[in-house]
Design a protein around this motif. Structure first.
Motif, PDB file in Angstrom:
ATOM      1  N   ILE A 160       0.831  -1.202   0.000  1.00  0.00           N
ATOM      2  CA  ILE A 160       0.000   0.000   0.000  1.00  0.00           C
ATOM      3  C   ILE A 160       0.869   1.256   0.000  1.00  0.00           C
ATOM      4  CG2 ILE A 160      -1.627   1.332   1.393  1.00  0.00           C
ATOM      5  CD1 ILE A 160      -2.915  -1.267   2.210  1.00  0.00           C
ATOM      6  N   SER A 161       1.967   1.241   0.748  1.00  0.00           N
ATOM      7  CA  SER A 161       2.868   2.400   0.759  1.00  0.00           C
ATOM      8  C   SER A 161       3.497   2.615  -0.614  1.00  0.00           C
ATOM      9  CB  SER A 161       3.959   2.200   1.815  1.00  0.00           C
ATOM     10  OG  SER A 161       3.403   2.153   3.106  1.00  0.00           O
ATOM     11  N   ALA A 162       3.850   1.522  -1.290  1.00  0.00           N
ATOM     12  CA  ALA A 162       4.406   1.651  -2.642  1.00  0.00           C
ATOM     13  C   ALA A 162       3.372   2.233  -3.600  1.00  0.00           C
ATOM     14  CB  ALA A 162       4.885   0.289  -3.141  1.00  0.00           C
ATOM     15  N   ILE A 163       2.105   1.828  -3.451  1.00  0.00           N
ATOM     16  CA  ILE A 163       1.046   2.399  -4.285  1.00  0.00           C
ATOM     17  C   ILE A 163       0.896   3.889  -4.030  1.00  0.00           C
ATOM     18  CG2 ILE A 163      -1.448   2.388  -4.697  1.00  0.00           C
ATOM     19  CD1 ILE A 163      -1.404  -0.627  -4.165  1.00  0.00           C
ATOM     20  N   ALA A 164       0.937   4.290  -2.744  1.00  0.00           N
ATOM     21  CA  ALA A 164       0.827   5.707  -2.405  1.00  0.00           C
ATOM     22  C   ALA A 164       1.969   6.512  -3.021  1.00  0.00           C
ATOM     23  CB  ALA A 164       0.810   5.883  -0.881  1.00  0.00           C
ATOM     24  N   GLY A 165       3.182   5.984  -2.930  1.00  0.00           N
ATOM     25  CA  GLY A 165       4.316   6.686  -3.512  1.00  0.00           C
ATOM     26  C   GLY A 165       4.230   6.781  -5.025  1.00  0.00           C
ATOM     27  N   ALA A 166       3.780   5.701  -5.686  1.00  0.00           N
ATOM     28  CA  ALA A 166       3.681   5.710  -7.145  1.00  0.00           C
ATOM     29  C   ALA A 166       2.615   6.695  -7.623  1.00  0.00           C
ATOM     30  CB  ALA A 166       3.368   4.302  -7.644  1.00  0.00           C
TER      31      ALA A 166
ATOM     32  N   VAL B 246       6.288  10.287   0.877  1.00  0.00           N
ATOM     33  CA  VAL B 246       4.897   9.847   1.034  1.00  0.00           C
ATOM     34  C   VAL B 246       4.850   8.346   1.307  1.00  0.00           C
ATOM     35  CG1 VAL B 246       2.719   9.523  -0.180  1.00  0.00           C
ATOM     36  CG2 VAL B 246       3.905  11.713  -0.322  1.00  0.00           C
ATOM     37  N   ALA B 247       5.646   7.573   0.563  1.00  0.00           N
ATOM     38  CA  ALA B 247       5.660   6.123   0.766  1.00  0.00           C
ATOM     39  C   ALA B 247       6.125   5.765   2.170  1.00  0.00           C
ATOM     40  CB  ALA B 247       6.559   5.462  -0.278  1.00  0.00           C
ATOM     41  N   LEU B 248       7.151   6.463   2.677  1.00  0.00           N
ATOM     42  CA  LEU B 248       7.647   6.169   4.025  1.00  0.00           C
ATOM     43  C   LEU B 248       6.647   6.585   5.089  1.00  0.00           C
ATOM     44  CD1 LEU B 248      11.403   7.206   3.657  1.00  0.00           C
ATOM     45  CD2 LEU B 248      10.450   4.905   3.707  1.00  0.00           C
ATOM     46  N   LEU B 249       6.073   7.787   4.961  1.00  0.00           N
ATOM     47  CA  LEU B 249       5.120   8.255   5.959  1.00  0.00           C
ATOM     48  C   LEU B 249       3.824   7.456   5.927  1.00  0.00           C
ATOM     49  CD1 LEU B 249       5.519  12.150   5.855  1.00  0.00           C
ATOM     50  CD2 LEU B 249       6.294  10.572   7.626  1.00  0.00           C
ATOM     51  N   ASP B 250       3.488   6.892   4.772  1.00  0.00           N
ATOM     52  CA  ASP B 250       2.254   6.119   4.671  1.00  0.00           C
ATOM     53  C   ASP B 250       2.325   4.840   5.495  1.00  0.00           C
ATOM     54  OD1 ASP B 250      -0.379   6.145   3.126  1.00  0.00           O
ATOM     55  OD2 ASP B 250       0.334   4.113   2.725  1.00  0.00           O
ATOM     56  N   LEU B 251       3.537   4.421   5.883  1.00  0.00           N
ATOM     57  CA  LEU B 251       3.677   3.268   6.762  1.00  0.00           C
ATOM     58  C   LEU B 251       3.132   3.556   8.149  1.00  0.00           C
ATOM     59  CD1 LEU B 251       7.264   2.101   5.762  1.00  0.00           C
ATOM     60  CD2 LEU B 251       5.126   0.974   5.184  1.00  0.00           C
ATOM     61  N   VAL B 252       3.061   4.846   8.515  1.00  0.00           N
ATOM     62  CA  VAL B 252       2.518   5.233   9.820  1.00  0.00           C
ATOM     63  C   VAL B 252       0.999   5.332   9.689  1.00  0.00           C
ATOM     64  CG1 VAL B 252       2.529   6.966  11.659  1.00  0.00           C
ATOM     65  CG2 VAL B 252       4.616   6.508  10.332  1.00  0.00           C
TER      66      VAL B 252
ATOM     67  N   ILE C  39      -0.021  13.783   7.138  1.00  0.00           N
ATOM     68  CA  ILE C  39       1.177  14.636   7.210  1.00  0.00           C
ATOM     69  C   ILE C  39       1.849  14.726   5.846  1.00  0.00           C
ATOM     70  CG2 ILE C  39       3.463  14.851   8.252  1.00  0.00           C
ATOM     71  CD1 ILE C  39       2.345  13.496  10.737  1.00  0.00           C
ATOM     72  N   ALA C  40       1.955  13.587   5.159  1.00  0.00           N
ATOM     73  CA  ALA C  40       2.572  13.591   3.827  1.00  0.00           C
ATOM     74  C   ALA C  40       1.784  14.481   2.872  1.00  0.00           C
ATOM     75  CB  ALA C  40       2.651  12.166   3.292  1.00  0.00           C
ATOM     76  N   GLY C  41       0.452  14.411   2.929  1.00  0.00           N
ATOM     77  CA  GLY C  41      -0.363  15.242   2.055  1.00  0.00           C
ATOM     78  C   GLY C  41      -0.158  16.731   2.306  1.00  0.00           C
TER      79      GLY C  41
ATOM     80  N   PHE D  99      -9.325   8.341   1.473  1.00  0.00           N
ATOM     81  CA  PHE D  99     -10.591   7.624   1.552  1.00  0.00           C
ATOM     82  C   PHE D  99     -10.482   6.258   0.869  1.00  0.00           C
ATOM     83  CE2 PHE D  99     -14.694   6.470  -0.284  1.00  0.00           C
ATOM     84  CZ  PHE D  99     -15.524   6.513   0.838  1.00  0.00           C
ATOM     85  N   LEU D 100      -9.885   6.223  -0.340  1.00  0.00           N
ATOM     86  CA  LEU D 100      -9.744   4.960  -1.064  1.00  0.00           C
ATOM     87  C   LEU D 100      -8.802   4.000  -0.328  1.00  0.00           C
ATOM     88  CD1 LEU D 100      -9.462   6.271  -4.743  1.00  0.00           C
ATOM     89  CD2 LEU D 100     -11.441   5.205  -3.642  1.00  0.00           C
ATOM     90  N   GLU D 101      -7.753   4.544   0.287  1.00  0.00           N
ATOM     91  CA  GLU D 101      -6.825   3.681   1.010  1.00  0.00           C
ATOM     92  C   GLU D 101      -7.489   3.046   2.225  1.00  0.00           C
ATOM     93  OE1 GLU D 101      -3.282   4.656   3.949  1.00  0.00           O
ATOM     94  OE2 GLU D 101      -2.607   4.900   1.873  1.00  0.00           O
ATOM     95  N   ASP D 102      -8.210   3.860   3.003  1.00  0.00           N
ATOM     96  CA  ASP D 102      -8.805   3.359   4.239  1.00  0.00           C
ATOM     97  C   ASP D 102      -9.941   2.374   3.987  1.00  0.00           C
ATOM     98  OD1 ASP D 102      -7.038   4.857   5.658  1.00  0.00           O
ATOM     99  OD2 ASP D 102      -8.415   6.491   6.097  1.00  0.00           O
ATOM    100  N   TYR D 103     -10.740   2.620   2.942  1.00  0.00           N
ATOM    101  CA  TYR D 103     -11.953   1.838   2.761  1.00  0.00           C
ATOM    102  C   TYR D 103     -11.922   0.896   1.561  1.00  0.00           C
ATOM    103  CZ  TYR D 103     -13.782   5.012   6.234  1.00  0.00           C
ATOM    104  OH  TYR D 103     -13.966   5.733   7.392  1.00  0.00           O
ATOM    105  N   PHE D 104     -10.822   0.906   0.798  1.00  0.00           N
ATOM    106  CA  PHE D 104     -10.718  -0.007  -0.339  1.00  0.00           C
ATOM    107  C   PHE D 104      -9.400  -0.784  -0.319  1.00  0.00           C
ATOM    108  CE2 PHE D 104      -9.535  -1.024  -4.727  1.00  0.00           C
ATOM    109  CZ  PHE D 104     -10.638  -1.783  -5.101  1.00  0.00           C
ATOM    110  N   LEU D 105      -8.256  -0.074  -0.304  1.00  0.00           N
ATOM    111  CA  LEU D 105      -6.972  -0.763  -0.387  1.00  0.00           C
ATOM    112  C   LEU D 105      -6.681  -1.592   0.855  1.00  0.00           C
ATOM    113  CD1 LEU D 105      -4.701   1.960  -2.048  1.00  0.00           C
ATOM    114  CD2 LEU D 105      -5.754  -0.036  -3.109  1.00  0.00           C
ATOM    115  N   VAL D 106      -6.847  -0.972   2.041  1.00  0.00           N
ATOM    116  CA  VAL D 106      -6.532  -1.706   3.273  1.00  0.00           C
ATOM    117  C   VAL D 106      -7.402  -2.948   3.428  1.00  0.00           C
ATOM    118  CG1 VAL D 106      -6.576  -1.573   5.789  1.00  0.00           C
ATOM    119  CG2 VAL D 106      -5.551   0.276   4.470  1.00  0.00           C
ATOM    120  N   PRO D 107      -8.742  -2.856   3.283  1.00  0.00           N
ATOM    121  CA  PRO D 107      -9.530  -4.085   3.399  1.00  0.00           C
ATOM    122  C   PRO D 107      -9.208  -5.112   2.315  1.00  0.00           C
ATOM    123  CG  PRO D 107     -10.923  -2.148   3.668  1.00  0.00           C
ATOM    124  CD  PRO D 107      -9.606  -1.663   3.174  1.00  0.00           C
TER     125      PRO D 107
END
Length: 286
Positions: A154-160, A181-187, A194-196, A223-231
């Motif tokens: 998911i972090s790699a997707i955010a960075g890309a 963004v990819a590193l901070l998305d791990l948190v 914060i990255a945004g 929104f897509l990460e929390d409710y689509f990618l993570v699940p």
């Protein structure tokens, strides 16, 4: 180890990869920070004139929110001197470096001694129940590994996606910001926020409309990460239903903040496994 690496060589390889990524990020970030700082100092008079221009959008914001007065108050407040600022920044950097080294050392020890730690933990279980405990424990460890791998994906997707957005609109330091963004998305919970904000600040150097569009981009992505990618990704990796994944993250974040959100999904996977393997069979026999 799946690729026939000895455990010690696998641990060293992983740690070198982590150190290489962090070192490369820092090496790329320092020149960019220095350059941006110099540009900020050089453009400070122009920014100040814009704040004082009552006909501009920024000047109207200053008239409404008194930005200059608040900035002067922050600068003149006790403890805001240059020496205090330097000492505070030094403490922050030293703390971050120290925490990183501690995490790497502990990670190396845990990974190196994992077979012995695992064997010792299983010996605490009565002998008659030990085989079942081993099966359940190994399954839980596999789910934790799947959770970590899903988080990295998911972090790699955010960075890309961030890199694509920055390149399309010619926002400076696209590669550096996308790595950040990819590193901070791990948190969890606050990392992507914060990255945004940081990326939006970089977009503000181009134009205000682009800054607002960048904020909207990160809101939609969050929104897509929390409710689509993570699940879909993490929930499938740890075999936790999508609804349970979202509920676990919300409950964990509400109870324990960032740490709770970080461990929520592995804990949910462990609880579901125990319910399925222990509680439900007992109910069936009752």
């Amino acid at each position: 180890m799946n690729h026939r690496f000895p455990r010690w060589l696998g641990v060293i390889t992983m740690l070198l990869a982590i150190i290489g990524v962090l070192g490369g990020f820092i090496a790329a970030a320092i020149p960019a920070v220095i350059t941006q700082g110099q540009q900020l100092v050089a453009n400070a008079p122009d920014y100040l004139n814009r704040l004082k221009d009552h006909s501009s959008f920024v000047g109207q914001l200053n008239d409404r929110f008194h930005l200059i007065d608040k900035l002067q108050g922050a600068v003149n407040s006790p403890g805001s001197g240059s020496l205090d600022g330097i000492l505070g920044a030094g403490r922050a950097v030293f703390g971050a470096v120290t925490n990183t080294v501690i995490v790497l050392v502990l990670t190396a020890y845990f990974l190196s001694d994992m077979p012995r730690i695992r064997a010792l933990a299983y010996r605490m279980v009565p002998h008659t129940r030990r085989p079942r405990a081993i099966l359940m424990g190994d399954d839980i460890l596999a789910k934790v590994g799947g959770y970590v791998l899903g988080n990295l994906v998911i972090s790699a997707i955010a960075g890309a996606l961030t890199f694509g957005w920055l390149m399309i609109f010619s926002i400076p330091y696209a590669a550096l910001l996308s790595i950040m963004v990819a590193l901070l998305d791990l948190v969890p919970v606050v990392g992507s926020t914060i990255a945004g904000l940081i990326v939006a600040a970089a977009a503000l150097t181009v134009s205000l409309p682009l800054c607002l569009c960048t904020i909207a981009f990160f809101v939609i992505y969050r929104f897509l990460e929390d409710y689509f990618l993570v699940p879909r990704i993490i929930g499938r990796a740890v075999e936790v239903p999508a609804l349970a994944t979202v509920v676990a993250v919300l409950i964990g974040g509400a109870l324990l903040g960032i740490i709770g959100a970080l461990v929520a999904i592995p804990v949910a996977a462990a609880v579901l496994l125990i319910i399925r393997e222990v509680w439900i069979p007992r109910l069936d026999k009752a």
